[in-house]
Motif scaffolding. Structure first.
Motif, PDB file in Angstrom:
ATOM      1  N   GLY A  30       0.795  -1.233   0.000  1.00  0.00           N
ATOM      2  CA  GLY A  30       0.000   0.000   0.000  1.00  0.00           C
ATOM      3  C   GLY A  30       0.819   1.270   0.000  1.00  0.00           C
ATOM      4  N   SER A  31       2.082   1.201   0.425  1.00  0.00           N
ATOM      5  CA  SER A  31       2.866   2.415   0.548  1.00  0.00           C
ATOM      6  C   SER A  31       4.256   2.328  -0.072  1.00  0.00           C
ATOM      7  N   ASN A  32       4.559   1.219  -0.704  1.00  0.00           N
ATOM      8  CA  ASN A  32       5.883   1.034  -1.301  1.00  0.00           C
ATOM      9  C   ASN A  32       5.793   0.369  -2.667  1.00  0.00           C
ATOM     10  N   TYR A  33       6.917   0.408  -3.366  1.00  0.00           N
ATOM     11  CA  TYR A  33       6.982  -0.262  -4.657  1.00  0.00           C
ATOM     12  C   TYR A  33       6.903  -1.777  -4.484  1.00  0.00           C
ATOM     13  N   VAL A  34       6.504  -2.436  -5.567  1.00  0.00           N
ATOM     14  CA  VAL A  34       6.443  -3.887  -5.606  1.00  0.00           C
ATOM     15  C   VAL A  34       7.454  -4.403  -6.639  1.00  0.00           C
ATOM     16  N   TYR A  35       8.046  -5.512  -6.337  1.00  0.00           N
ATOM     17  CA  TYR A  35       9.041  -6.119  -7.223  1.00  0.00           C
ATOM     18  C   TYR A  35       8.639  -7.552  -7.517  1.00  0.00           C
ATOM     19  N   TRP A  36       9.008  -8.007  -8.695  1.00  0.00           N
ATOM     20  CA  TRP A  36       8.695  -9.385  -9.100  1.00  0.00           C
ATOM     21  C   TRP A  36       9.976 -10.084  -9.564  1.00  0.00           C
ATOM     22  N   LEU A  47      15.395 -10.620 -11.365  1.00  0.00           N
ATOM     23  CA  LEU A  47      14.472  -9.493 -11.307  1.00  0.00           C
ATOM     24  C   LEU A  47      13.723  -9.326 -12.628  1.00  0.00           C
ATOM     25  N   LEU A  48      12.390  -9.302 -12.539  1.00  0.00           N
ATOM     26  CA  LEU A  48      11.551  -9.113 -13.722  1.00  0.00           C
ATOM     27  C   LEU A  48      10.936  -7.717 -13.776  1.00  0.00           C
ATOM     28  N   ILE A  49      10.463  -7.248 -12.631  1.00  0.00           N
ATOM     29  CA  ILE A  49       9.782  -5.966 -12.536  1.00  0.00           C
ATOM     30  C   ILE A  49      10.330  -5.229 -11.316  1.00  0.00           C
ATOM     31  N   TYR A  50      10.680  -3.955 -11.490  1.00  0.00           N
ATOM     32  CA  TYR A  50      11.077  -3.141 -10.355  1.00  0.00           C
ATOM     33  C   TYR A  50      10.214  -1.889 -10.294  1.00  0.00           C
ATOM     34  N   ARG A  51      10.130  -1.306  -9.113  1.00  0.00           N
ATOM     35  CA  ARG A  51       9.297  -0.122  -8.889  1.00  0.00           C
ATOM     36  C   ARG A  51       7.908  -0.303  -9.479  1.00  0.00           C
ATOM     37  N   THR A  52       7.298  -1.470  -9.176  1.00  0.00           N
ATOM     38  CA  THR A  52       5.912  -1.833  -9.479  1.00  0.00           C
ATOM     39  C   THR A  52       5.649  -2.149 -10.951  1.00  0.00           C
ATOM     40  N   ASN A  53       6.170  -1.322 -11.871  1.00  0.00           N
ATOM     41  CA  ASN A  53       5.808  -1.513 -13.277  1.00  0.00           C
ATOM     42  C   ASN A  53       6.947  -1.260 -14.258  1.00  0.00           C
TER      43      ASN A  53
END
Lengths: 110, 121
Positions: A30-36, A47-53
């Motif tokens: 809810g308050s930070n970036y998401v990584y995949w 690492l596939l996705i950084y900073r959500t998108n």
């Protein structure tokens, strides 16, 4: 027990679009970036996705990330056999002052 | 290109201390102003962050492991290390070291290949 919740499995046929979800809370997603990350058997996560998108160079644009509120998603379109792997979401948690990983989703290409 | 390599004993007895070192090559651990992290993965299970350290020695630990963990950095050897005390079978895992960015909230972008540590008598 992971605080970031992912479905344990997902599947699709070649060419299909699949989505993997990651559910958290206000202190992490809810308050930070998401990584995949993608993990192939016997190898380190990639690492596939950084900073959500955002995609690192070399990651195809058929992979995309998004977030809404306290949930995030990884979408893979034009599914290919080489996409068969484990996928993990990750986010910083402000309450814990630490990193959280999801439990992982095993993607099977039928 | 930056490379990270974990090293240490593959077998540790219960109640003893697990010690691992991550050697960084292709760049200086102190000149790049990065944070450096440890992550583990029990066999067949998911990833768990253990902790992170800055090149200057600032540390962040997983609260669930904090009482048993020490992470340190040796800039002269271009290495950072993990010590996990009083281990049990639940600490059996593949242990990865990884590079982060200039702040601890930066993601893990370069990873070592991982090393399996088994806790058993």
């Amino acid at each position: 027990q992971s605080v970031l919740t992912q479905p344990p499995s997902a599947s699709g046929t070649p060419g299909q679009r699949v989505t993997i979800s990651c559910s958290g809370s206000s202190s992490n997603i809810g308050s930070n970036y998401v990584y995949w990350y993608q993990q192939l058997p016997g190898t380190a996560p990639k690492l596939l996705i950084y900073r959500t998108n955002q995609r690192p160079s070399g990651v195809p644009d058929r992979l995309s990330g998004s977030k809404s509120g306290t949930s995030a998603s990884l979408a893979i379109s034009g599914l290919r056999s080489e996409d068969e792997a484990d996928y993990y979401c990750a986010a910083w948690d402000d309450s814990l002052s630490g990193w959280l990983f999801g439990g992982g989703t095993k993607l099977t290409v039928l | 290109q930056l490379q990270l390599q974990e090293s240490g004993p593959g077998l540790v007895k219960p109640s003893e201390t697990l010690s691992l070192t991550c050697t960084v090559s292709g760049g200086s651990i102190s000149s790049t102003s990065n944070y450096w992290g440890w992550i583990r993965q029990p066999p067949g299970k998911g990833l768990e962050w253990i902790g992170s350290i800055s090149y200057s020695g600032s540390t962040y630990y997983n609260p669930s492991l904090k009482s048993r963990v020490t992470i340190s950095v040796d800039t002269s050897k271009n290495q950072f290390s993990l010590k996990l005390y009083s281990v049990t079978a639940a600490d059996t895992a593949v242990y990865y070291c990884a590079r982060q960015g200039a702040v601890v909230t930066h993601w893990f972008d370069d990873w070592g290949q991982g090393t399996l540590v088994t806790v058993s008598s």
